[in-house]
Motif scaffolding. Sequence first.
Motif, mmCIF file in Angstrom:
data_model
loop_
_atom_site.group_PDB
_atom_site.id
_atom_site.type_symbol
_atom_site.label_atom_id
_atom_site.label_comp_id
_atom_site.label_asym_id
_atom_site.label_seq_id
_atom_site.Cartn_x
_atom_site.Cartn_y
_atom_site.Cartn_z
ATOM 1 N N ALA A 35 0.926 -1.215 0.034
ATOM 2 C CA ALA A 35 -0.208 0.103 -0.100
ATOM 3 C C ALA A 35 1.110 1.302 -0.016
ATOM 4 N N TRP A 36 0.155 2.193 -0.254
ATOM 5 C CA TRP A 36 0.836 3.670 -0.036
ATOM 6 C C TRP A 36 0.001 4.553 0.699
ATOM 7 N N PHE A 37 0.492 5.174 1.745
ATOM 8 C CA PHE A 37 0.121 6.089 2.648
ATOM 9 C C PHE A 37 0.785 7.440 2.290
ATOM 10 N N ARG A 38 0.296 8.400 3.130
ATOM 11 C CA ARG A 38 0.873 9.741 2.854
ATOM 12 C C ARG A 38 0.592 10.593 4.333
ATOM 13 N N GLN A 39 1.362 11.565 4.689
ATOM 14 C CA GLN A 39 1.349 12.160 5.605
ATOM 15 C C GLN A 39 1.794 13.976 5.144
ATOM 16 N N ALA A 40 0.752 14.720 5.431
ATOM 17 C CA ALA A 40 1.233 16.117 5.253
ATOM 18 C C ALA A 40 1.392 16.604 6.718
ATOM 19 N N PRO A 41 2.310 17.822 6.510
ATOM 20 C CA PRO A 41 2.762 18.267 7.633
ATOM 21 C C PRO A 41 1.450 18.733 8.827
ATOM 22 N N GLY A 42 1.806 18.459 9.851
ATOM 23 C CA GLY A 42 0.645 18.563 10.875
ATOM 24 C C GLY A 42 -0.627 17.746 10.683
ATOM 25 N N LYS A 43 -0.526 16.760 9.944
ATOM 26 C CA LYS A 43 -1.766 15.743 9.854
ATOM 27 C C LYS A 43 -1.440 14.491 9.951
ATOM 28 N N GLU A 44 -2.355 13.633 10.152
ATOM 29 C CA GLU A 44 -2.135 12.167 10.399
ATOM 30 C C GLU A 44 -1.682 11.444 8.867
ATOM 31 N N ARG A 45 -1.069 10.282 9.341
ATOM 32 C CA ARG A 45 -0.924 9.611 8.017
ATOM 33 C C ARG A 45 -2.145 9.000 7.726
ATOM 34 N N GLU A 46 -2.370 9.080 6.253
ATOM 35 C CA GLU A 46 -3.651 8.491 5.725
ATOM 36 C C GLU A 46 -3.513 7.682 4.712
ATOM 37 N N PHE A 47 -4.339 6.734 4.660
ATOM 38 C CA PHE A 47 -4.284 5.797 3.454
ATOM 39 C C PHE A 47 -4.357 6.424 2.088
ATOM 40 N N TYR A 95 4.465 7.139 1.752
ATOM 41 C CA TYR A 95 5.045 5.721 2.526
ATOM 42 C C TYR A 95 4.754 4.758 1.737
ATOM 43 N N CYS A 96 5.447 3.894 1.484
ATOM 44 C CA CYS A 96 5.292 2.544 0.984
ATOM 45 C C CYS A 96 5.136 1.514 2.098
ATOM 46 N N ALA A 97 4.219 0.817 2.146
ATOM 47 C CA ALA A 97 3.829 -0.300 3.282
ATOM 48 C C ALA A 97 3.474 -1.843 2.755
ATOM 49 N N ALA A 98 3.833 -2.495 3.578
ATOM 50 C CA ALA A 98 3.610 -4.092 3.189
ATOM 51 C C ALA A 98 2.971 -4.917 4.334
ATOM 52 N N SER A 109 -6.043 -0.083 6.773
ATOM 53 C CA SER A 109 -5.561 0.690 8.186
ATOM 54 C C SER A 109 -4.300 0.676 7.964
ATOM 55 N N ARG A 110 -3.579 1.455 8.579
ATOM 56 C CA ARG A 110 -2.186 1.557 8.850
ATOM 57 C C ARG A 110 -1.407 0.445 9.976
ATOM 58 N N ASP A 114 2.867 -4.030 8.346
ATOM 59 C CA ASP A 114 3.976 -4.780 9.131
ATOM 60 C C ASP A 114 5.452 -3.947 8.863
ATOM 61 N N TYR A 115 5.233 -3.505 7.544
ATOM 62 C CA TYR A 115 6.883 -3.060 6.987
ATOM 63 C C TYR A 115 6.461 -1.581 6.519
ATOM 64 N N TRP A 116 7.355 -0.737 6.669
ATOM 65 C CA TRP A 116 7.051 0.591 6.070
ATOM 66 C C TRP A 116 8.544 1.214 5.550
#
Length: 126
Positions: A35-47, A95-98, A109-110, A114-116
Amino acid sequence: QVQLVESGGGLVQAGGSLRLSCAASGRTFSVGAMAWFRQAPGKEREFVAAISWSGGRTRYAESVKGRFTISRDNAKNTVNLQMNSLKPEDTAVYYCAADRSTSSYPPSSRVLYDYWGQGTQVTVSS
């Protein structure tokens, strides 16, 4: 252990495109959904997007549906995110995740991943 390394981030004007890649190494036989997630400044990491182990099922956040496409190549242990029609609000660290599941439906759901990777910056200028 599995190591994930992202690449392809950068600066692009609104309306432009970028292609992110994530390469997995190590115990790649244990990798399931990615999966890919992203996080903008001041925000939660989102799917953003996810793809099942087989590549047969994908899911997207509503905010990117129709603009982003996730794909994977299991022979090369890579997952890609093609991002088109980029908007300033897409600016974030991506962010890449697996996970280790072979379920046919990839989770959004982040906490289930298991891996980031370390992340790659995407900046979209207006």
